[in-house]
Design a protein around this motif. Sequence first.
Motif, PDB file in Angstrom:
ATOM      1  N   LYS A   2    -131.904  -3.885  57.071  1.00 52.56           N
ATOM      2  CA  LYS A   2    -131.501  -4.498  55.817  1.00 52.56           C
ATOM      3  C   LYS A   2    -131.297  -5.983  56.100  1.00 52.56           C
ATOM      4  O   LYS A   2    -130.628  -6.347  57.064  1.00 52.56           O
ATOM      5  N   LEU A   3    -131.891  -6.838  55.285  1.00 53.94           N
ATOM      6  CA  LEU A   3    -131.942  -8.265  55.582  1.00 53.94           C
ATOM      7  C   LEU A   3    -131.144  -9.085  54.580  1.00 53.94           C
ATOM      8  O   LEU A   3    -131.208  -8.857  53.369  1.00 53.94           O
ATOM      9  N   LEU A   4    -130.410 -10.059  55.110  1.00 51.07           N
ATOM     10  CA  LEU A   4    -129.794 -11.099  54.295  1.00 51.07           C
ATOM     11  C   LEU A   4    -130.225 -12.430  54.889  1.00 51.07           C
ATOM     12  O   LEU A   4    -129.722 -12.867  55.920  1.00 51.07           O
ATOM     13  N   LEU A   5    -131.201 -13.051  54.251  1.00 56.60           N
ATOM     14  CA  LEU A   5    -131.836 -14.248  54.785  1.00 56.60           C
ATOM     15  C   LEU A   5    -131.259 -15.465  54.075  1.00 56.60           C
ATOM     16  O   LEU A   5    -131.518 -15.694  52.893  1.00 56.60           O
ATOM     17  N   THR A   6    -130.453 -16.223  54.794  1.00 56.38           N
ATOM     18  CA  THR A   6    -129.736 -17.345  54.203  1.00 56.38           C
ATOM     19  C   THR A   6    -130.235 -18.667  54.747  1.00 56.38           C
ATOM     20  O   THR A   6    -130.893 -18.734  55.785  1.00 56.38           O
ATOM     21  N   SER A   7    -129.871 -19.728  54.061  1.00 50.06           N
ATOM     22  CA  SER A   7    -130.147 -21.079  54.524  1.00 50.06           C
ATOM     23  C   SER A   7    -129.039 -21.590  55.430  1.00 50.06           C
ATOM     24  O   SER A   7    -129.290 -22.281  56.411  1.00 50.06           O
ATOM     25  N   ALA A   8    -127.788 -21.233  55.107  1.00 48.39           N
ATOM     26  CA  ALA A   8    -126.649 -21.777  55.858  1.00 48.39           C
ATOM     27  C   ALA A   8    -125.504 -20.787  55.986  1.00 48.39           C
ATOM     28  O   ALA A   8    -124.347 -21.183  56.055  1.00 48.39           O
ATOM     29  N   GLY A   9    -125.830 -19.496  56.002  1.00 48.74           N
ATOM     30  CA  GLY A   9    -124.785 -18.512  56.203  1.00 48.74           C
ATOM     31  C   GLY A   9    -124.144 -18.041  54.907  1.00 48.74           C
ATOM     32  O   GLY A   9    -124.709 -18.143  53.822  1.00 48.74           O
ATOM     33  N   ILE A  10    -122.916 -17.521  55.042  1.00 50.53           N
ATOM     34  CA  ILE A  10    -122.213 -16.891  53.917  1.00 50.53           C
ATOM     35  C   ILE A  10    -121.405 -17.967  53.203  1.00 50.53           C
ATOM     36  O   ILE A  10    -120.203 -18.143  53.420  1.00 50.53           O
ATOM     37  N   SER A  62    -121.073 -20.552  57.795  1.00 50.19           N
ATOM     38  CA  SER A  62    -120.014 -19.544  57.817  1.00 50.19           C
ATOM     39  C   SER A  62    -120.628 -18.198  58.149  1.00 50.19           C
ATOM     40  O   SER A  62    -121.367 -17.633  57.343  1.00 50.19           O
ATOM     41  N   MET A  63    -120.322 -17.695  59.352  1.00 48.73           N
ATOM     42  CA  MET A  63    -120.834 -16.388  59.774  1.00 48.73           C
ATOM     43  C   MET A  63    -119.892 -15.688  60.743  1.00 48.73           C
ATOM     44  O   MET A  63    -119.367 -14.633  60.458  1.00 48.73           O
ATOM     45  N   CYS A  64    -119.706 -16.273  61.905  1.00 51.48           N
ATOM     46  CA  CYS A  64    -118.954 -15.600  62.959  1.00 51.48           C
ATOM     47  C   CYS A  64    -117.462 -15.545  62.681  1.00 51.48           C
ATOM     48  O   CYS A  64    -116.752 -14.720  63.261  1.00 51.48           O
ATOM     49  N   GLU A  65    -116.968 -16.388  61.802  1.00 47.85           N
ATOM     50  CA  GLU A  65    -115.534 -16.499  61.551  1.00 47.85           C
ATOM     51  C   GLU A  65    -115.069 -15.682  60.349  1.00 47.85           C
ATOM     52  O   GLU A  65    -113.969 -15.893  59.837  1.00 47.85           O
ATOM     53  N   LEU A  66    -115.857 -14.700  59.920  1.00 50.10           N
ATOM     54  CA  LEU A  66    -115.553 -13.993  58.678  1.00 50.10           C
ATOM     55  C   LEU A  66    -114.518 -12.893  58.827  1.00 50.10           C
ATOM     56  O   LEU A  66    -114.121 -12.283  57.835  1.00 50.10           O
ATOM     57  N   GLY A  67    -114.078 -12.608  60.046  1.00 51.97           N
ATOM     58  CA  GLY A  67    -113.065 -11.570  60.241  1.00 51.97           C
ATOM     59  C   GLY A  67    -113.625 -10.223  60.630  1.00 51.97           C
ATOM     60  O   GLY A  67    -113.147  -9.179  60.169  1.00 51.97           O
ATOM     61  N   TRP A  68    -114.618 -10.218  61.517  1.00 50.90           N
ATOM     62  CA  TRP A  68    -115.257  -8.987  61.964  1.00 50.90           C
ATOM     63  C   TRP A  68    -114.296  -8.134  62.785  1.00 50.90           C
ATOM     64  O   TRP A  68    -113.414  -8.653  63.467  1.00 50.90           O
ATOM     65  N   LYS A  69    -114.519  -6.820  62.754  1.00 54.21           N
ATOM     66  CA  LYS A  69    -113.736  -5.907  63.588  1.00 54.21           C
ATOM     67  C   LYS A  69    -113.925  -6.251  65.059  1.00 54.21           C
ATOM     68  O   LYS A  69    -112.976  -6.273  65.846  1.00 54.21           O
ATOM     69  N   SER A  70    -115.177  -6.526  65.451  1.00 54.17           N
ATOM     70  CA  SER A  70    -115.478  -7.013  66.798  1.00 54.17           C
ATOM     71  C   SER A  70    -116.656  -7.965  66.700  1.00 54.17           C
ATOM     72  O   SER A  70    -117.476  -7.868  65.784  1.00 54.17           O
ATOM     73  N   LEU A  71    -116.721  -8.899  67.619  1.00 55.45           N
ATOM     74  CA  LEU A  71    -117.793  -9.888  67.637  1.00 55.45           C
ATOM     75  C   LEU A  71    -118.203 -10.136  69.085  1.00 55.45           C
ATOM     76  O   LEU A  71    -117.363 -10.478  69.928  1.00 55.45           O
ATOM     77  N   GLY A  72    -119.488  -9.937  69.371  1.00 54.63           N
ATOM     78  CA  GLY A  72    -120.017 -10.204  70.699  1.00 54.63           C
ATOM     79  C   GLY A  72    -121.189 -11.153  70.622  1.00 54.63           C
ATOM     80  O   GLY A  72    -121.704 -11.453  69.539  1.00 54.63           O
ATOM     81  N   VAL A  73    -121.604 -11.662  71.774  1.00 53.63           N
ATOM     82  CA  VAL A  73    -122.729 -12.593  71.862  1.00 53.63           C
ATOM     83  C   VAL A  73    -123.904 -11.888  72.529  1.00 53.63           C
ATOM     84  O   VAL A  73    -123.761 -11.326  73.620  1.00 53.63           O
ATOM     85  N   LEU A  74    -125.049 -11.906  71.871  1.00 58.36           N
ATOM     86  CA  LEU A  74    -126.285 -11.352  72.410  1.00 58.36           C
ATOM     87  C   LEU A  74    -127.249 -12.517  72.655  1.00 58.36           C
ATOM     88  O   LEU A  74    -127.887 -12.997  71.722  1.00 58.36           O
ATOM     89  N   GLU A  75    -127.319 -12.981  73.890  1.00 57.45           N
ATOM     90  CA  GLU A  75    -128.222 -14.083  74.243  1.00 57.45           C
ATOM     91  C   GLU A  75    -129.563 -13.501  74.688  1.00 57.45           C
ATOM     92  O   GLU A  75    -129.669 -12.860  75.734  1.00 57.45           O
TER      93      GLU A  75
END
Length: 226
Positions: A2-10, A62-75
């Motif tokens: 499922k895709l949400l394609l944004t220009s600058a996040g939420i 605005s993406m990573c700071e939205l209050g996720w239950k958990s947040l990890g980095v996939l490089e």
Amino acid sequence: MKLLLTSAGIKNPSIHDALVDLLGKPIADSNALCIPTAAYGHPQVTPAGAWRFISGQSPSISMCELGWKSLGVLELTALPSIGEERWIPWVREADVLLVNGGDALYLCHWMRQSGLADLLPSLHETVWAGLSAGSMVMTPRIGEDFVEWKPPTGGDSTLGIVDFSIFPHLDHELLPENTTADAERWAAGIPGPAYAIDDDTAIKVIDGTVEVVSEGMWRHFPPSGG
């Protein structure tokens, strides 16, 4: 996916609601992985930009700071060296992949090199939330205007998960080369359908059904044959 394609996040409540709808549950109950890789391929992006994305310190997105239950980095550049048996479970357990902007062709290259591109068709319930290049990578082509990093195979082709191309940051005050006239010229060189979207617009895609979510400006361009 499922895709949400944004220009600058939420960037606004409408895009936020679209994200929650795709997740099927609150953000506070959702596990996220963020992918900063695209930033390293763009000549105008520094390591500080990747850090701001991951840490939620960028004033313009605005993406990573939205209050996720958990947040990890996939490089993605690290994945080929650690083995699929480690990282594939990480991806499968995530509710959403938050994908940074930067260089779409560099991101596309590392999605293929890492194996993530091959995994995408099996991620039926996972949400892909792209930001700028993180959205453009899902399209068939980005257009010569957006080619910076040169892939080994050349050209401007990307993954083609959707059948339309994206011109982001439409009429952005800090990007004088992203005017509506520039978007019209760009679209004339794209053979398939295309959208130009500003930072208050996103494109939601579920099972091939496309919906524009916007509190700003956007343009749809039919196939040009360019």
